[in-house]
Design a protein around this motif. Structure first.
Motif, short mmCIF file in Angstrom:
data_model
loop_
_atom_site.label_atom_id
_atom_site.label_comp_id
_atom_site.label_asym_id
_atom_site.label_seq_id
_atom_site.Cartn_x
_atom_site.Cartn_y
_atom_site.Cartn_z
N PRO A 125 0.82 -1.30 -0.10
CA PRO A 125 -0.06 -0.06 -0.08
C PRO A 125 0.77 1.33 -0.18
O PRO A 125 0.47 2.10 -0.76
N SER A 126 1.74 1.30 0.98
CA SER A 126 2.65 2.62 0.89
C SER A 126 3.56 2.79 -0.19
O SER A 126 3.52 3.89 -0.61
N PHE A 127 3.97 1.84 -0.82
CA PHE A 127 4.88 1.88 -2.10
C PHE A 127 3.82 2.41 -3.27
O PHE A 127 4.42 3.31 -4.01
N GLU A 128 2.64 2.02 -3.08
CA GLU A 128 1.76 2.22 -4.26
C GLU A 128 1.40 3.88 -4.06
O GLU A 128 1.36 4.49 -5.18
N LYS A 129 1.37 4.14 -3.09
CA LYS A 129 1.23 5.65 -2.64
C LYS A 129 2.27 6.50 -3.07
O LYS A 129 2.59 7.73 -3.65
N LEU A 130 3.55 5.98 -2.90
CA LEU A 130 4.83 6.50 -3.18
C LEU A 130 4.97 6.89 -4.59
O LEU A 130 5.26 7.75 -5.10
N MET A 131 4.45 5.66 -5.33
CA MET A 131 4.65 5.76 -7.12
C MET A 131 3.69 6.76 -7.45
O MET A 131 4.02 7.69 -8.17
N GLU A 132 2.67 7.19 -6.80
CA GLU A 132 1.76 8.11 -7.20
C GLU A 132 2.00 9.52 -6.84
O GLU A 132 1.96 10.52 -7.65
N TYR A 133 2.89 9.67 -5.61
CA TYR A 133 3.29 10.82 -5.29
C TYR A 133 4.71 11.47 -6.02
O TYR A 133 4.78 12.49 -6.20
N ALA A 134 5.55 10.41 -6.48
CA ALA A 134 6.53 10.68 -7.27
C ALA A 134 6.53 11.44 -8.62
O ALA A 134 5.49 11.18 -9.16
#
Length: 200
Positions: free
Chosen positions: A44-53
């Protein structure tokens, strides 16, 4: 253009401190964390990171295995990052795709991905020809989607390594049920005799 950190521990591990300290020392402006097994496809958090980057940003990790245990999935992820213009830096392996040497490594990984796709394609064709030679018509088996057919060779290889349980393999490839995994292995030509008793 900023540095974004990502740290992960498995469900058995407890302490993120080592990774967090290293990412902070590296100058990461924001850090995303997960507590989930490396074989799970959903982080979940990595998916959010990919959206944020954003293009030009650098994702910093403590070690490449923090992104997952599957080499093929790691290569696919690196390809995705390249397409989005996002750099990747691994502190333990001294890999930084924002440098000339790191970019060369990046390109090499993409070449491996292309090679892997070609090998899978060739094996799939060879499998269909072998099936026809044994009197089977080939084509999609009942109940198997195109996605399952595409990953069948990779699933077979993972199964035959005899390292992971069938539950772990299902989680890794997002396979919904044990019977579906059995069908995928049969389609790929794996030796699944005694499948249920042996693997579970």
């Amino acid at each position: 253009m900023i540095k974004l950190g990502y740290a992960r521990v498995s469900t058995q591990e407890q302490n993120l401190a080592l990774q967090l300290d290293a990412l902070k020392k590296e100058g990461c402006k924001k850090v995303f964390t997960d507590k989930v097994s490396g074989v799970k496809s959903s982080k979940p958090s990595f998916e959010k990171l990919m959206e944020y980057a954003r293009p030009g940003d650098t994702i910093v990790i403590w070690k490449l295995d923090r992104l997952g245990r599957s080499t093929v999935k790691l290569i696919e992820l690196m390809e995705e990052l390249k397409q989005k213009g996002i750099n990747l830096k691994s502190l333990s392996e001294s890999i930084d795709t924002d440098t000339a040497t790191g970019n060369l490594f990046f390109q090499f990984m993409c070449m491996l991905a292309e090679h892997e796709r070609n090998v899978i394609s060739e094996r799939t064709k060879a499998g269909l020809e072998s099936a026809r030679a044994r009197g089977r018509s080939g084509g999609r088996p009942k109940g198997l989607s195109q996605r399952y057919l595409k990953i069948s060779v990779e699933v077979k290889e993972m199964y035959e390594k005899n390292i992971y349980s069938t539950v772990a393999i299902r989680e890794m490839f997002q396979i919904k049920s044990q019977p579906t995994l059995y069908k995928i292995l049969q389609y790929a030509g794996a030796d699944v005799k005694g499948f249920v008793k042996k693997r579970d």
